[in-house]
Design a protein around this motif. Structure first.
Motif, PDB file in Angstrom:
ATOM      1  N   ILE A 137      31.052  85.922 107.958  1.00 39.77           N
ATOM      2  CA  ILE A 137      31.483  84.668 107.350  1.00 39.77           C
ATOM      3  C   ILE A 137      32.845  84.858 106.671  1.00 39.77           C
ATOM      4  O   ILE A 137      33.061  85.847 105.957  1.00 39.77           O
ATOM      5  N   ALA A 149      30.420  75.080 111.210  1.00 41.01           N
ATOM      6  CA  ALA A 149      30.145  76.507 111.068  1.00 41.01           C
ATOM      7  C   ALA A 149      31.129  77.362 111.847  1.00 41.01           C
ATOM      8  O   ALA A 149      31.459  78.476 111.413  1.00 41.01           O
ATOM      9  N   HIS A 152      33.872  78.688 109.942  1.00 43.60           N
ATOM     10  CA  HIS A 152      33.495  79.610 108.872  1.00 43.60           C
ATOM     11  C   HIS A 152      33.276  81.033 109.380  1.00 43.60           C
ATOM     12  O   HIS A 152      32.968  81.925 108.586  1.00 43.60           O
ATOM     13  N   ILE A 153      33.415  81.263 110.671  1.00 43.88           N
ATOM     14  CA  ILE A 153      33.270  82.612 111.240  1.00 43.88           C
ATOM     15  C   ILE A 153      34.649  83.258 111.306  1.00 43.88           C
ATOM     16  O   ILE A 153      35.538  82.761 112.007  1.00 43.88           O
ATOM     17  N   GLU A 234      26.925  79.512 115.672  1.00 43.14           N
ATOM     18  CA  GLU A 234      27.166  78.305 114.888  1.00 43.14           C
ATOM     19  C   GLU A 234      25.855  77.628 114.503  1.00 43.14           C
ATOM     20  O   GLU A 234      25.690  77.154 113.367  1.00 43.14           O
ATOM     21  N   ILE A 237      24.145  79.829 111.812  1.00 42.37           N
ATOM     22  CA  ILE A 237      24.790  79.691 110.504  1.00 42.37           C
ATOM     23  C   ILE A 237      24.447  78.342 109.884  1.00 42.37           C
ATOM     24  O   ILE A 237      24.183  78.245 108.670  1.00 42.37           O
ATOM     25  N   SER A 241      22.557  77.984 106.314  1.00 40.02           N
ATOM     26  CA  SER A 241      23.235  77.314 105.201  1.00 40.02           C
ATOM     27  C   SER A 241      22.516  76.055 104.730  1.00 40.02           C
ATOM     28  O   SER A 241      22.987  75.399 103.804  1.00 40.02           O
ATOM     29  N   VAL A 246      26.384  80.233 102.323  1.00 36.89           N
ATOM     30  CA  VAL A 246      26.861  81.443 102.987  1.00 36.89           C
ATOM     31  C   VAL A 246      28.217  81.749 102.353  1.00 36.89           C
ATOM     32  O   VAL A 246      29.007  80.841 102.081  1.00 36.89           O
ATOM     33  N   LEU A 252      25.680  87.891 109.638  1.00 34.68           N
ATOM     34  CA  LEU A 252      24.500  87.298 110.269  1.00 34.68           C
ATOM     35  C   LEU A 252      24.319  87.941 111.632  1.00 34.68           C
ATOM     36  O   LEU A 252      25.184  87.828 112.507  1.00 34.68           O
TER      37      LEU A 252
END
Length: 318
Positions: A137, A149, A152-153, A234, A237, A241, A246, A252
């Motif tokens: 993350i 998501a 956010h990676i 995705e 996550i 969340s 996260v 993850l």
């Protein structure tokens, strides 16, 4: 970019790796700090602009970052089938598994580097490896959609979720999840590979098609692709969340791929072939684009601390 944390001449540093050369980041700068500050790319570009003669072969690779938490999913249907047969004698997948991507929290303080020796945990005689991919993350989020998501990676790494199968079994019977069967070791690395490095391997359904292989003592024993996972990162996550945060640096795990653990072999073959890991065995896990973990199993501590429960000795008060 490929970010590493490494030890060189007794000093721990972070750097960017390109073509086998380590370009150090400034002293005291960590990969986790850069992730938290959303400064990874800028710092990496600056480091790569400076010449370096330090090579990966000269350093000891440590886990690329110290994750605040590790959530590990069970995302591969094939793995669930094989391990179920190994543990319960039935090759089946519980219907509850299809409902949502299930995960558990594992120990972020038990991480080993890409080439570190891994000791057998106390009391274990059925040691196993597990080949996974971890998504890292890069930005805090809560109640994310799968579409949100993806942003956010920050990147990915190879993840070996080591398992003490004989310690797991009594823990499983208690129904509280894993403890000493899991919290002794996980290997993360060799690098944190930024998400843009693998984006061209995304298939039309949103899954990353990256080959995953495992060799034991130089012999190839398992192969799969990350695209066979049942939920995208995705989606996992977004589920993680729901009603929860996260945070930057959280890892993850995808769950173990098909044929990515010995227990799956045992279930499908009906015998412990290959046998459980013992000191001297070398496990090599490779994920296309992300790199290779190569760890040798070594002896662990011989003593086993097992505090037995006291039986109730008097009648409870009302």
């Amino acid at each position: 970019m490929r970010f590493a944390t490494y030890e060189y001449e007794g000093v721990e540093r972070a750097g960017v790796v390109r073509d086998g050369v380590v370009h150090p980041l400034p002293e005291q700068v960590t990969v986790l700090t850069l992730v938290e500050q959303e400064a990874l790319y800028a710092a990496g570009a600056e480091a790569l602009s400076a010449a370096s003669e330090l090579t990966v072969a000269q350093v000891r690779l440590l886990p690329p970052l110290k994750p605040p938490s590790i959530r590990d999913f069970v995302g591969f249907e094939a793995h669930i089938e094989g391990v179920s047969k190994s543990l319960d004698g039935l090759e089946h997948v519980p219907q509850e598994w299809y409902r949502a991507p299930n995960f558990y929290f594992t120990n972020p303080h038990a991480a080993y580097g890409a080439h570190d020796d891994v000791p057998v945990p106390a009391g274990c005689s059925v040691l196993d490896f597990e080949l996974e991919v971890g998504a890292v993350i890069g930005r805090s989020g809560r109640d994310l959609t799968p579409e949100q998501a993806r942003e956010h990676i920050v990147g990915y790494l190879v993840f070996n979720d080591w398992s003490a199968r004989d310690l797991q079994k009594p823990e499983k019977n208690l129904g509280l999840g894993f403890s000493k069967g899991k919290d002794f070791a996980n290997t993360l690395g060799p690098y944190l590979v930024t998400a843009d490095e693998v984006e061209d391997r995304r298939d039309p359904d949103g899954f990353l098609d990256l080959e995953m292989t495992v060799t034991l003592n130089g012999e190839l024993i398992g192969r799969d692709t990350l695209a066979n996972v049942s939920w995208t990162f995705e989606e996992m996550i977004a589920y993680a969340s729901r009603d929860a945060w996260v945070r930057p640096g959280d890892v993850l795990g995808s769950g173990t791929c098909g044929w990515g653990a010995l227990a799956e072999h045992w279930g499908r073959l009906g015998e412990r072939t290959p046998p459980p890991l013992t000191p001297g065995d070398e496990v090599e896990l490779t994920v296309e684009r992300l790199g290779t973990l190569r760890n040798q199993v070594v002896p662990g501590r011989a003593d086993v601390y097992l505090p037995r429960a006291r039986k109730r000795g008097r009648t409870p008060r009302p």
